[in-house]
Each structure stands twice: as C-alpha cells, then as structure tokens.
Design an enzyme around this catalytic site. Structure first.
Site, short mmCIF file in Angstrom:
data_model
loop_
_atom_site.label_atom_id
_atom_site.label_comp_id
_atom_site.label_asym_id
_atom_site.label_seq_id
_atom_site.Cartn_x
_atom_site.Cartn_y
_atom_site.Cartn_z
N GLU A 1 1.88 -3.98 23.32
CA GLU A 1 2.49 -2.68 23.69
C GLU A 1 1.81 -2.13 24.93
O GLU A 1 0.60 -2.29 25.07
CB GLU A 1 2.36 -1.70 22.52
CG GLU A 1 3.22 -2.12 21.36
CD GLU A 1 2.98 -1.32 20.09
OE1 GLU A 1 2.18 -0.37 20.11
OE2 GLU A 1 3.59 -1.66 19.08
N VAL B 1 7.12 -2.52 10.72
CA VAL B 1 6.62 -1.17 11.01
C VAL B 1 5.09 -1.16 10.89
O VAL B 1 4.49 -0.09 10.81
CB VAL B 1 7.24 -0.10 10.06
CG1 VAL B 1 8.70 0.12 10.37
CG2 VAL B 1 7.03 -0.47 8.59
N GLY B 2 4.50 -2.37 10.86
CA GLY B 2 3.03 -2.45 10.72
C GLY B 2 2.40 -2.52 12.10
O GLY B 2 2.19 -1.49 12.76
N ARG B 3 2.11 -3.74 12.55
CA ARG B 3 1.58 -3.96 13.90
C ARG B 3 2.25 -5.20 14.47
O ARG B 3 2.55 -6.15 13.72
CB ARG B 3 0.07 -4.20 13.85
CG ARG B 3 -0.76 -2.95 13.63
CD ARG B 3 -0.71 -2.01 14.84
NE ARG B 3 -1.50 -0.81 14.65
CZ ARG B 3 -1.03 0.33 14.12
NH1 ARG B 3 0.22 0.42 13.74
NH2 ARG B 3 -1.82 1.38 14.00
N ALA C 1 7.54 5.35 14.66
CA ALA C 1 7.78 5.74 13.26
C ALA C 1 7.06 7.03 12.88
O ALA C 1 7.57 7.83 12.11
CB ALA C 1 7.37 4.61 12.33
N GLY D 1 0.87 -1.19 0.00
CA GLY D 1 0.00 0.00 0.00
C GLY D 1 0.90 1.23 0.00
O GLY D 1 2.01 1.21 -0.54
N ILE E 1 2.54 2.76 2.49
CA ILE E 1 3.82 2.62 3.19
C ILE E 1 4.73 1.66 2.43
O ILE E 1 5.89 1.95 2.16
CB ILE E 1 3.59 2.14 4.64
CG1 ILE E 1 2.81 3.20 5.42
CG2 ILE E 1 4.92 1.84 5.34
CD1 ILE E 1 2.34 2.77 6.79
N HIS F 1 7.27 2.06 18.89
CA HIS F 1 6.14 2.46 18.02
C HIS F 1 6.26 3.95 17.69
O HIS F 1 5.32 4.73 17.87
CB HIS F 1 4.80 2.17 18.70
CG HIS F 1 3.66 2.05 17.73
ND1 HIS F 1 2.58 1.22 17.93
CD2 HIS F 1 3.43 2.68 16.55
CE1 HIS F 1 1.73 1.34 16.91
NE2 HIS F 1 2.22 2.23 16.07
O1 GLV Z 1 0.97 3.23 14.10
C1 GLV Z 1 0.78 4.19 13.45
C2 GLV Z 1 -0.27 4.33 12.47
O2 GLV Z 1 -1.12 3.43 12.37
O3 GLV Z 1 -0.28 5.36 11.77
#
Ligand code: GLV
Length: 328
Positions: free
Chosen positions: A272, A241-243, A292, A164, A166, A290
């Site tokens: 988390e 960097v997702g979940r 980013a 997508g 990102i 978390h």
């Molecule tokens: O974790 C950050 C977001 O979902 O933008």
C-alpha cells in the site's frame, strides 16, 4: 529550552488529525510534531527538525504509517507508540521490546465496522454491485443481456481465517444470511460450533468463500498461496480485510486474471498504497483503499482512544506504565 517546556511531553504525530482535542488545551499538555503535514520521508523530516526529535516521548500512528527500527532509533527518548489500528505489523515490535517501548493498539474498537466491510465486499462481488454500477451508467448503449448474472449469498460455505473479534463478527453477520460458517485459526475455539480446520488447504477445499481476518505475523504471511487458491477453485471468492501480505498477491492476480478463482473483494494490499494495475480492468474484483475502519463516526472514537492512551501513559510513572498498559 525552558524547564516547563521540557516537562510537556513531545509527541510525534504521523497520521492526521489525532490529538486535536489535546491541542486545544490550555496550558498545553503536549507538544506535537506533525510529520503528516510534510511530504518528506519520515527520517528526512526528523533530521530536518532542530530540537524536538531528541525529546519525543510518544508516537501516534495508524496502520498506514510504518514505525521502523530506524525511526525508533532516531528518537532516543521514545517511551510509547499508540496506533489507531488493531494491527501492529507496521511497527518494529522487536526494536520496541528491546527498548522497552510500550505499544498500545486500538483493540476491537472497529471490529464491527471491519466485519461490515467484509460482508459488503462479499455482497458486492457476488451481486456485482460495483460492476453493475459501471455497466448501468451506459446501459442504454449496450446490447441486451450484456451483463453477467450474479450469485446468491445464502447457502454459501464461508471459511473464516482468524476467528478473533473481527472474524467472530463476520461469522455472526453471515450466519444471519444463512451461510455455513467454517474457520481456521491458531487454536480450535471450544465456545463455537462452526467446523474447525487446522489446515488452510482443507478449509479452502470445503469453502465457497474465504474471508481473511487474522493479524499479519511471520506465521500468517502468505497464508493464502497458490495451493490454497487452487483448492478454493474456479467458483471461489476471497475477501481480505486483514492485511495484504496474508495473500501472495502476485499469485492472486494470476489466479484472478486466468479465472482460477472467481473473484475477490480487497480492502488491503501487499504494498500500500500501490494496488496491482492488472486488477483494474477486472469486473470480478472489488477494490477498497484500506478503508474498513475509516468512517466519520468512528474517527471520533479513535481520537478519544488515542487521547486517553496518552493521558493514561503520561499520568502514570513511566516504570509503572511499562508494565501496566497492555498491547491488546
Ligand atoms: O487496518 C486497520 C487496523 O488494523 O485496525
């Protein structure tokens, strides 16, 4: 309660300091109930408030502040949830749908920052920057050649999960570093020439690095399981960097501890703010809280976005707003 006061929508703010610009307005456009300044669990906090919760029309939150079905049920006038995040997995969307509550997320506002973080984590794991920093502070005290070699970025086969906004930004950046890009997503994207894998195990078998960029859904929960990690192999690196729950975290810890994969760069975790303690001594792992999308310069943008979302919603008749505003 005075009539004019009733007409000023009450907003429950779960994360600080959204709404700052709005608060300064005179006459005030909104009344804010700031739950973030309390240490109490949210439901308990709401129970302690005498008057405001029944009139709360909107919630402002971020990815770290869950909006559960119980919270939604305790707010009978809730019409809108604005989250300063791209992901909406922390919000009970089923309950929102049932109550016809509008959910607005931040879309791709931070896609470039999250992609930068993914690349930064990968470079850190490969070149051992954080580990090297720790080592350099005691360098003079160590034996010669006490620090292991890093590894190049150029030429690495990078499998992106979720192409997508990102994922697309990650691909663009890593192409510039001469990486070979492959991907897995729900559907093949006809506008890119990267190799598509409909199966994550196949993608892992043909990659040196997996970068996780997709949203967390029932379909993607634990999309990276032990089989995928073993397919990635001993030289493989995972960047998330997702979940957190995209990976079976217990298996990830085991694979890292036993050297079944080579390293990981993690900005997100399954539970988390709890980070598995087994990861702390590992120099092949880079951890980030978390963060980013948390930059000083980006924060103003997210405040503006939240402000605009509230203003748009409350300047449109509620029936119209429920159909016109979209959750991206
Ligand atoms: O974790 C950050 C977001 O979902 O933008």
């Amino acid at each position: 309660m005075a009539k004019e006061e009733e007409e000023v929508p009450a907003i429950l703010v779960l994360a600080s300091p959204f709404g700052i610009d709005l608060k300064a307005q005179n006459p005030p456009k909104y009344r804010f109930l700031e739950a973030f300044s309390s240490n109490l669990p949210l439901l308990q906090f709401l129970q302690q408030q005498q008057t405001l919760p029944p009139s709360v029309r909107a919630i402002i939150c971020n990815a770290l502040k869950p909006v559960t079905a119980d919270v939604i049920r305790s707010l009978p006038s809730l019409d809108l949830v604005v989250t300063a995040s791209a992901g909406t997995d922390h919000i009970d969307l089923t309950e929102c749908r049932r109550r016809r509550i509008q959910v607005v997320n931040i879309g791709g506002l931070f896609a470039a920052d999250v992609a930068d973080m993914a690349v930064a984590l990968l470079i850190d794991v490969l070149f051992k920057i954080s580990a090297g920093d720790r080592f350099a502070r005691n360098w003079g005290l160590s034996k010669p050649l006490g620090f292991p070699f890093g590894s190049k970025l150029g030429g690495k086969r990078v499998g992106i999960i979720g192409l997508g906004r990102i994922g697309g930004e990650v691909a663009k950046r890593l192409e510039a570093f001469d990486c070979i890009i492959k991907y897995h997503s729900r559907n093949k994207n006809p506008s890119v020439s990267y190799t598509f894998y409909s199966n994550v195990v196949d993608l892992a078998s043909n990659s040196d690095v997996l970068v996780l960029c997709c949203p967390l859904t029932e379909q993607t929960r634990h999309i990276i399981n032990k089989e995928v990690m073993l397919a990635l192999g001993k030289d493989g690196i995972i960047i998330n960097v997702g979940r957190g729950a995209l990976i079976d975290e217990k298996e990830l810890v085991q694979c890292l501890v036993k050297g079944e994969i080579r390293g990981a760069g993690l900005d997100v975790f399954e539970d988390e703010p709890n980070v598995p303690k087994e990861l702390f001594p590992l120099d092949n792992v880079v951890l980030s809280p978390h963060a980013a999308a948390l930059t000083l310069d980006g924060f103003k943008d997210s405040c503006d976005y939240v402000t605009k979302s509230l203003d748009t919603f409350f300047s449109i008749k509620p029936q119209v707003s429920k159909t016109k505003l979209t959750c991206d």
